[in-house]
Design a protein around this motif. Structure first.
Motif, short mmCIF file in Angstrom:
data_model
loop_
_atom_site.label_atom_id
_atom_site.label_comp_id
_atom_site.label_asym_id
_atom_site.label_seq_id
_atom_site.Cartn_x
_atom_site.Cartn_y
_atom_site.Cartn_z
N CYS A 145 113.11 47.11 31.10
CA CYS A 145 112.36 48.12 30.36
C CYS A 145 111.16 48.59 31.18
O CYS A 145 110.38 47.78 31.67
CB CYS A 145 111.88 47.57 29.02
N CYS A 185 109.83 46.48 20.83
CA CYS A 185 109.59 46.11 22.23
C CYS A 185 108.08 46.18 22.54
O CYS A 185 107.42 47.16 22.23
CB CYS A 185 110.36 47.05 23.15
N ARG A 241 106.79 46.52 25.38
CA ARG A 241 106.51 47.46 26.48
C ARG A 241 106.67 48.91 26.06
O ARG A 241 105.83 49.74 26.36
CB ARG A 241 107.45 47.19 27.66
N CYS A 242 107.81 49.24 25.38
CA CYS A 242 108.08 50.66 25.09
C CYS A 242 107.97 50.99 23.60
O CYS A 242 108.13 52.14 23.22
CB CYS A 242 109.47 51.05 25.61
N ASN A 261 111.66 54.90 30.03
CA ASN A 261 113.09 54.58 30.04
C ASN A 261 113.92 55.86 29.92
O ASN A 261 115.09 55.88 30.27
CB ASN A 261 113.45 53.65 28.88
N CYS A 281 112.78 44.77 25.01
CA CYS A 281 114.13 45.26 24.72
C CYS A 281 115.10 44.95 25.84
O CYS A 281 116.27 44.72 25.62
CB CYS A 281 114.10 46.76 24.40
#
Ligand SMILES: [Zn+2]
Ligand SMILES: [Zn+2]
Length: 167
Positions: free
Chosen positions: A130, A63, A65-66, A142, A126
């Motif tokens: 997210c 992902c 972002r995370c 998250n 993801c």
């Protein structure tokens, strides 16, 4: 393990073919896993064979972002044209192939792999929900919340602001 079939076995007309090929054996790339499912609608006539292909495979991504790993489907569709007369393919027809009269099989392994690789998205998230990672403390938002305030100014900017004020 190539994805190929003997077209000479089929009479002229429309035929539906399905293939399952292990993505590992196809050497598709390490983030792909499981079987490549390929559905082909073949339109065969005396002068050409047109293949309408739909391919799908599972893949693992990270992902943006995370940075957690997640699984997603990669799917694509493409058209391949095989002609018995070399002159029928235009110079710009990238998906047009010439079949010699003594050939009786079509191998779609390479095209399937190329189109699946092209279908991999540039951005991977993801989930649209997210929350990503906190840029200040690095916690995965998250799973947990942090106490960093969102509009807290990065310390670097504080220093710059001070410089500005002292002018
Ligand atoms: Zn994520
Ligand atoms: Zn934080």
């Amino acid at each position: 393990m190539p994805i190929k079939f003997k077209f000479s076995d089929f009479p002229d007309g429309i035929h539906e073919l399905t293939f399952l090929a292990d993505s590992n054996k196809l050497d598709l790339g390490s983030n792909f896993f499981g079987d490549v499912a390929l559905d082909v609608i073949m339109d065969k006539s005396s002068h050409q064979i047109v293949l309408k292909c739909e391919a799908e495979v599972s893949a693992e991504f990270e992902c943006d972002r995370c940075t957690e790993k997640f699984e997603s489907k990669v799917s694509t569709n493409f058209l391949l044209v095989y002609v018995f007369d070399e002159a029928s393919c235009g110079i710009d027809d990238v998906n047009c192939y010439f079949l010699r009269r003594d050939e009786n099989t079509i191998d779609i392994t390479k095209d399937t792999k190329e189109y699946l690789r092209l279908a991999v998205p540039m951005k991977n998230v993801c989930s649209s929900e997210c929350n990503g990672i906190c840029p200040t403390c690095g916690k995965n938002l998250n799973y947990e919340q942090c106490n960093c305030t969102k509009d807290e100014i990065n310390p670097v900017w504080n220093e710059l602001l001070k410089l500005k004020e002292n002018k």
